[in-house]
Design a protein around this motif. Structure first.
Motif, PDB file in Angstrom:
ATOM      1  N   UNK A 117      16.105   8.045   5.593  1.00 30.62           N
ATOM      2  CA  UNK A 117      16.131   8.494   6.976  1.00 30.62           C
ATOM      3  C   UNK A 117      17.430   8.300   7.726  1.00 30.62           C
ATOM      4  N   UNK A 118      18.515   7.927   7.043  1.00 35.95           N
ATOM      5  CA  UNK A 118      19.801   7.854   7.742  1.00 35.95           C
ATOM      6  C   UNK A 118      20.245   9.278   8.077  1.00 35.95           C
ATOM      7  N   UNK A 119      21.164   9.443   9.017  1.00 38.32           N
ATOM      8  CA  UNK A 119      21.609  10.803   9.368  1.00 38.32           C
ATOM      9  C   UNK A 119      22.025  11.615   8.136  1.00 38.32           C
ATOM     10  N   UNK A 160      13.007  -3.911  -3.419  1.00 37.67           N
ATOM     11  CA  UNK A 160      12.539  -4.075  -2.053  1.00 37.67           C
ATOM     12  C   UNK A 160      13.689  -3.701  -1.135  1.00 37.67           C
ATOM     13  N   UNK A 161      13.425  -2.805  -0.180  1.00 35.81           N
ATOM     14  CA  UNK A 161      14.422  -2.400   0.809  1.00 35.81           C
ATOM     15  C   UNK A 161      13.763  -2.422   2.187  1.00 35.81           C
ATOM     16  N   UNK A 162      14.568  -2.275   3.205  1.00 36.74           N
ATOM     17  CA  UNK A 162      14.041  -2.224   4.558  1.00 36.74           C
ATOM     18  C   UNK A 162      13.170  -0.997   4.772  1.00 36.74           C
ATOM     19  N   UNK A 163      12.411  -1.045   5.863  1.00 33.92           N
ATOM     20  CA  UNK A 163      11.506   0.050   6.220  1.00 33.92           C
ATOM     21  C   UNK A 163      11.928   0.705   7.530  1.00 33.92           C
ATOM     22  N   UNK A 164      13.064   0.245   8.064  1.00 31.27           N
ATOM     23  CA  UNK A 164      13.494   0.711   9.378  1.00 31.27           C
ATOM     24  C   UNK A 164      12.988  -0.193  10.491  1.00 31.27           C
ATOM     25  N   UNK A 165      12.063  -1.084  10.149  1.00 27.66           N
ATOM     26  CA  UNK A 165      11.502  -2.051  11.097  1.00 27.66           C
ATOM     27  C   UNK A 165      11.556  -3.430  10.459  1.00 27.66           C
ATOM     28  N   UNK A 202       0.867  -1.180   0.000  1.00 26.19           N
ATOM     29  CA  UNK A 202       0.000   0.000   0.000  1.00 26.19           C
ATOM     30  C   UNK A 202       0.900   1.225   0.000  1.00 26.19           C
ATOM     31  N   UNK A 203       0.377   2.396  -0.350  1.00 27.86           N
ATOM     32  CA  UNK A 203       1.215   3.599  -0.305  1.00 27.86           C
ATOM     33  C   UNK A 203       1.823   3.795   1.091  1.00 27.86           C
ATOM     34  N   UNK A 204       3.128   3.974   1.124  1.00 36.10           N
ATOM     35  CA  UNK A 204       3.855   4.041   2.400  1.00 36.10           C
ATOM     36  C   UNK A 204       3.362   5.174   3.292  1.00 36.10           C
ATOM     37  N   UNK A 205       3.019   6.303   2.706  1.00 38.31           N
ATOM     38  CA  UNK A 205       2.574   7.433   3.523  1.00 38.31           C
ATOM     39  C   UNK A 205       1.193   7.213   4.132  1.00 38.31           C
ATOM     40  N   UNK A 206       0.482   6.178   3.670  1.00 37.61           N
ATOM     41  CA  UNK A 206      -0.807   5.829   4.277  1.00 37.61           C
ATOM     42  C   UNK A 206      -0.639   4.860   5.447  1.00 37.61           C
ATOM     43  N   UNK A 207       0.533   4.260   5.577  1.00 33.44           N
ATOM     44  CA  UNK A 207       0.778   3.287   6.654  1.00 33.44           C
ATOM     45  C   UNK A 207       2.111   3.583   7.341  1.00 33.44           C
ATOM     46  N   UNK A 208       2.263   4.808   7.813  1.00 34.77           N
ATOM     47  CA  UNK A 208       3.513   5.178   8.486  1.00 34.77           C
ATOM     48  C   UNK A 208       3.713   4.388   9.775  1.00 34.77           C
ATOM     49  N   UNK A 209       2.658   3.743  10.283  1.00 34.87           N
ATOM     50  CA  UNK A 209       2.796   2.874  11.458  1.00 34.87           C
ATOM     51  C   UNK A 209       3.693   1.677  11.167  1.00 34.87           C
ATOM     52  N   UNK A 210       3.897   1.365   9.891  1.00 33.79           N
ATOM     53  CA  UNK A 210       4.771   0.252   9.512  1.00 33.79           C
ATOM     54  C   UNK A 210       6.225   0.694   9.300  1.00 33.79           C
ATOM     55  N   UNK A 211       6.493   1.989   9.497  1.00 27.82           N
ATOM     56  CA  UNK A 211       7.824   2.539   9.237  1.00 27.82           C
ATOM     57  C   UNK A 211       8.475   3.017  10.529  1.00 27.82           C
ATOM     58  N   UNK A 212       9.806   2.914  10.592  1.00 28.99           N
ATOM     59  CA  UNK A 212      10.528   3.553  11.690  1.00 28.99           C
ATOM     60  C   UNK A 212      10.340   5.053  11.526  1.00 28.99           C
ATOM     61  N   UNK A 247      12.327   7.726  11.637  1.00 33.53           N
ATOM     62  CA  UNK A 247      13.189   8.461  10.687  1.00 33.53           C
ATOM     63  C   UNK A 247      12.828   8.174   9.223  1.00 33.53           C
ATOM     64  N   UNK A 248      12.326   6.980   8.954  1.00 37.84           N
ATOM     65  CA  UNK A 248      11.944   6.605   7.590  1.00 37.84           C
ATOM     66  C   UNK A 248      10.680   7.360   7.184  1.00 37.84           C
ATOM     67  N   UNK A 249       9.696   7.400   8.073  1.00 41.29           N
ATOM     68  CA  UNK A 249       8.463   8.135   7.791  1.00 41.29           C
ATOM     69  C   UNK A 249       8.775   9.606   7.539  1.00 41.29           C
ATOM     70  N   UNK A 250       9.639  10.198   8.377  1.00 39.13           N
ATOM     71  CA  UNK A 250      10.026  11.602   8.196  1.00 39.13           C
ATOM     72  C   UNK A 250      10.706  11.809   6.844  1.00 39.13           C
ATOM     73  N   UNK A 251      11.596  10.896   6.478  1.00 34.72           N
ATOM     74  CA  UNK A 251      12.304  11.016   5.199  1.00 34.72           C
ATOM     75  C   UNK A 251      11.332  10.942   4.029  1.00 34.72           C
ATOM     76  N   UNK A 252      10.370  10.024   4.091  1.00 36.70           N
ATOM     77  CA  UNK A 252       9.391   9.909   3.006  1.00 36.70           C
ATOM     78  C   UNK A 252       8.536  11.169   2.899  1.00 36.70           C
ATOM     79  N   UNK A 253       8.154  11.733   4.047  1.00 40.04           N
ATOM     80  CA  UNK A 253       7.358  12.975   4.030  1.00 40.04           C
ATOM     81  C   UNK A 253       8.146  14.125   3.407  1.00 40.04           C
ATOM     82  N   UNK A 254       9.475  14.074   3.496  1.00 39.73           N
ATOM     83  CA  UNK A 254      10.320  15.141   2.969  1.00 39.73           C
ATOM     84  C   UNK A 254      10.678  15.005   1.505  1.00 39.73           C
ATOM     85  N   UNK A 255      10.310  13.893   0.888  1.00 42.60           N
ATOM     86  CA  UNK A 255      10.611  13.689  -0.531  1.00 42.60           C
ATOM     87  C   UNK A 255       9.626  14.466  -1.402  1.00 42.60           C
TER      88      UNK A 255
END
Length: 186
Positions: free
Chosen positions: A135-137, A155-160, A16-26, A28-36
């Motif tokens: 979301x890495x430093x 496919x890559x990690x989600x931080x979780x 599903x779209x990642x920004x709709x399920x930020x509960x599945x993301x670490x 820093x990852x959610x923040x990084x996606x919001x900033x793209x």
């Protein structure tokens, strides 16, 4: 990312779209996606998985996702004049990161090695086995093998460990601090 590209790597996952399920993301990852840029962020999908199957080989086998469409992100560290330097390195799962030559030269350190697990987890705010370049430093370079960027969907990690991101390979080349680095994956 086209739906055909996403389906080709999704296997039995239901992304599903990642920004709709930020509960599945670490976080820093959610923040990084919001900033793209929106056109990049909307192409990033997330799928819930069994955390016991987060390691690449187990994940691919269990979910029917092709190994050649998985990318691994590792944290590499080295020191120079007492300064510790880090990089997030992204290569296809069918290759290995050339830490001793390519990354060592790029970081300009005498010796480079994989960062210890505890340190990588602490510095990224992500779970071991789920570390992703999203979301890495901000001070770290994100070194990406050109083969990853050329892959339509990876496919890559989600931080979780409980989920995976499915993203256009080109999106990894557009991350802040990203550099395509020839020979990174061997």
């Amino acid at each position: 990312m086209t739906s055909a590209a996403a389906q080709a790597v999704a296997g039995s996952l239901e992304p599903v779209p990642a920004l709709e399920r930020t509960d599945l993301l670490a976080e820093p990852v959610a923040e990084a996606l919001r900033g793209l840029p929106p056109e990049v962020a909307t192409g990033c999908l997330v799928a819930e998985i069994d955390p016991a199957l987060a390691d690449t080989a187990a994940f691919c086998e269990a979910y029917g996702s092709p190994l050649e469409a998985s990318a691994n992100c590792v944290v590499v560290a080295g020191s120079r004049s007492g300064e510790r330097r880090f990089a997030a390195c992204v290569v296809l799962a069918t290759t290995r990161t050339d830490v001793n030559t390519v990354v060592r030269k790029r970081l300009d350190v005498r010796k480079a090695s994989f960062a210890p697990m505890d340190e990588a987890v602490e510095l990224t705010g992500m779970a071991y086995g789920g570390i992703t370049p999203f979301g890495v430093p901000a001070s770290w370079p994100v070194l990406v093998d050109p083969a990853v960027i050329a892959t339509p969907a990876v496919v890559v990690g989600s931080g979780r460990r409980e989920s995976k991101l499915l993203v256009p390979g080109a999106a990894l080349g557009e991350l802040p601090g990203a550099e395509a680095l020839e020979g990174l994956g061997r």
